[in-house]
Write a protein that holds these residues in place. Structure first.
Motif, short mmCIF file in Angstrom:
data_model
loop_
_atom_site.label_atom_id
_atom_site.label_comp_id
_atom_site.label_asym_id
_atom_site.label_seq_id
_atom_site.Cartn_x
_atom_site.Cartn_y
_atom_site.Cartn_z
N VAL A 159 19.77 -5.36 36.01
CA VAL A 159 20.01 -3.97 36.40
C VAL A 159 19.19 -3.00 35.55
O VAL A 159 19.23 -3.06 34.32
CB VAL A 159 21.51 -3.61 36.26
N ALA A 160 18.46 -2.11 36.23
CA ALA A 160 17.76 -1.00 35.58
C ALA A 160 18.64 0.23 35.69
O ALA A 160 18.77 0.81 36.77
CB ALA A 160 16.40 -0.76 36.23
N VAL A 161 19.27 0.62 34.59
CA VAL A 161 20.20 1.75 34.58
C VAL A 161 19.48 2.97 34.03
O VAL A 161 18.98 2.95 32.90
CB VAL A 161 21.44 1.44 33.72
N ARG A 162 19.44 4.04 34.81
CA ARG A 162 18.77 5.26 34.37
C ARG A 162 19.78 6.35 34.03
O ARG A 162 20.85 6.45 34.65
CB ARG A 162 17.79 5.75 35.41
N ASN A 163 19.40 7.15 33.06
CA ASN A 163 20.19 8.30 32.62
C ASN A 163 19.22 9.47 32.52
O ASN A 163 18.63 9.72 31.47
CB ASN A 163 20.85 8.01 31.28
N GLY A 164 18.98 10.13 33.65
CA GLY A 164 17.96 11.16 33.68
C GLY A 164 16.58 10.54 33.52
O GLY A 164 16.18 9.67 34.30
N LEU A 168 18.06 2.36 30.23
CA LEU A 168 18.80 1.47 29.35
C LEU A 168 18.00 0.19 29.15
O LEU A 168 17.75 -0.55 30.10
CB LEU A 168 20.17 1.15 29.96
N MET A 169 17.59 -0.06 27.92
CA MET A 169 16.81 -1.25 27.61
C MET A 169 17.50 -2.04 26.51
O MET A 169 18.22 -1.48 25.66
CB MET A 169 15.38 -0.88 27.20
N ALA A 170 17.29 -3.35 26.53
CA ALA A 170 18.02 -4.22 25.61
C ALA A 170 17.20 -5.46 25.26
O ALA A 170 16.23 -5.79 25.94
CB ALA A 170 19.36 -4.63 26.22
N HIS A 171 17.64 -6.13 24.19
CA HIS A 171 17.00 -7.39 23.81
C HIS A 171 18.07 -8.46 23.65
O HIS A 171 19.01 -8.30 22.86
CB HIS A 171 16.21 -7.27 22.51
N ASN A 172 17.94 -9.54 24.42
CA ASN A 172 18.88 -10.66 24.34
C ASN A 172 18.59 -11.50 23.11
O ASN A 172 17.42 -11.78 22.79
CB ASN A 172 18.78 -11.51 25.60
N ILE A 173 19.60 -11.90 22.40
CA ILE A 173 19.41 -12.63 21.15
C ILE A 173 18.73 -13.98 21.35
O ILE A 173 18.12 -14.52 20.43
CB ILE A 173 20.74 -12.84 20.40
N ASP A 174 18.79 -14.53 22.56
CA ASP A 174 18.18 -15.83 22.83
C ASP A 174 16.74 -15.73 23.31
O ASP A 174 16.08 -16.75 23.55
CB ASP A 174 19.00 -16.59 23.88
N GLU A 204 27.99 -5.85 28.43
CA GLU A 204 26.92 -5.89 27.43
C GLU A 204 26.62 -4.53 26.79
O GLU A 204 26.13 -4.47 25.66
CB GLU A 204 25.64 -6.47 28.04
N ALA A 205 26.90 -3.43 27.51
CA ALA A 205 26.58 -2.11 26.97
C ALA A 205 27.76 -1.14 26.97
O ALA A 205 27.64 -0.04 26.41
CB ALA A 205 25.43 -1.49 27.77
N GLY A 206 28.88 -1.53 27.56
CA GLY A 206 30.04 -0.66 27.58
C GLY A 206 29.87 0.59 28.41
O GLY A 206 30.47 1.63 28.13
N LEU A 207 29.07 0.50 29.47
CA LEU A 207 28.74 1.66 30.30
C LEU A 207 29.17 1.46 31.75
O LEU A 207 29.08 0.35 32.27
CB LEU A 207 27.23 1.93 30.26
N LYS A 208 29.59 2.55 32.38
CA LYS A 208 29.86 2.54 33.81
C LYS A 208 28.61 2.98 34.56
O LYS A 208 27.83 3.80 34.07
CB LYS A 208 31.02 3.47 34.14
N ILE A 209 28.43 2.42 35.79
CA ILE A 209 27.26 2.78 36.59
C ILE A 209 27.69 3.19 37.99
O ILE A 209 28.80 2.87 38.43
CB ILE A 209 26.24 1.62 36.67
N TRP A 230 18.45 -4.84 40.60
CA TRP A 230 19.15 -3.64 41.05
C TRP A 230 18.73 -2.43 40.22
O TRP A 230 18.35 -2.56 39.05
CB TRP A 230 20.67 -3.81 40.92
N THR A 231 18.82 -1.24 40.83
CA THR A 231 18.72 0.00 40.09
C THR A 231 20.07 0.69 40.16
O THR A 231 20.85 0.47 41.10
CB THR A 231 17.64 0.94 40.67
#
Length: 281
Positions: A159-164, A168-174, A204-209, A230-231
């Protein structure tokens, strides 16, 4: 993306076919594939090259057909884990395919996906008997109890989550790649793709979309998966609560601060580039 290999054409229809000397041959030891060293890179060896290692001719070839791209086939020859690595070759994990040409990348990774599935089903999961490969379709059959196993393809959402103007970008530990990517995860039993997208972002981010929209899909042999992209838009508070067991980093990144991502392999990079260039979906 990895499956977009035009003008080349993938033929993954199940069939039984004899090898040609210039066909590709994946020698698989249960976890890694034998690749030929060429300078600082690796290539998939041909049937002729594998046969030459043991002094055999093509009539003695022990592999079986998997798929074709254009007029070149990919064959699999399974070997034990203690198979001695020949000089000039090396057993490599599936990530090695990512640096190959589009044909070898797609054909090699997909073949390794099949090889991994076969290696996990040498014995029947129901009665423990030795299994055999099906001769009518891509399957593994128990000749004792009749249990049939089909290739493992695990659904994944990303999922590509946008906020304006932020993503939202992330790095998986694996993930050995240090770059930031997107929130993703496997679909659980009993949920839809849409429900999985909402759950993964929350976990993973505690956010609603909201405004979740389908972007596209791709096969992802590196985790035996099919990924649905998904976006979405942020719904409410933008405070990130990172799942530390999964992610080493998670943050909002402004569009102008996102570097360019190559889009020839993963849907994750395509989604990121879609946002970086103006978010058309």
């Amino acid at each position: 993306m990895i499956h977009e290999i035009a003008p080349h054409v993938l033929d993954n229809q199940f069939k039984i076919q004899d090898p040609k000397s210039n066909d590709y041959c994946l020698v698989y030891n249960g976890s890694k594939t034998l690749l030929k060293k060429e300078g600082n890179s690796y290539v998939i060896p041909t049937v002729a090259e594998i046969l030459s290692l043991s002094g055999k001719d093509i009539a003695d070839f022990e592999g079986h057909y998997l798929l074709s791209i254009d007029d070149r086939a990919f064959f699999l020859q399974a070997v034990p884990e203690d198979f001695v690595t020949p000089e000039g070759y090396e057993f490599m994990g599936n990530r090695a395919f990512r640096n190959m040409s589009p044909v070898e990348r797609m054909g090699g990774a997909t073949s390794a996906h099949i090889a991994h599935w076969e290696s996990l089903n040498k014995f029947c999961g129901k009665c423990g008997n030795v299994t055999i490969r099906g001769d009518k379709e891509r399957s593994i059959i128990c000749p004792k109890c009749g249990n049939i196993v089909y290739p493992r393809i695990s659904p994944v959402v990303i999922v590509a989550v946008r906020n304006g103007d932020k993503l939202l970008m992330a790095h998986n530990i694996d993930n050995p790649n240090p770059r930031l990517f997107l929130i993703s995860g496997f679909v659980e039993i009993g949920e839809s793709l849409e429900q999985a997208a909402h759950r993964e972002v929350m976990e993973e981010a505690g956010l609603k979309i909201k405004n979740l929209k389908y972007f596209g899909s791709q096969p992802w042999a590196f985790s035996d998966s099919l990924i649905a992209g998904w976006t979405a838009e942020l719904d409410g508070d933008d405070t990130i609560h990172r799942q530390e067991a999964e992610l080493s980093e998670a943050k909002w990144v402004k569009r102008e601060d996102i570097p360019e991502y190559e889009t020839d392999v993963s849907i994750s990079c395509c989604l990121i580039e879609n946002f970086r260039r103006g978010f058309t979906l």
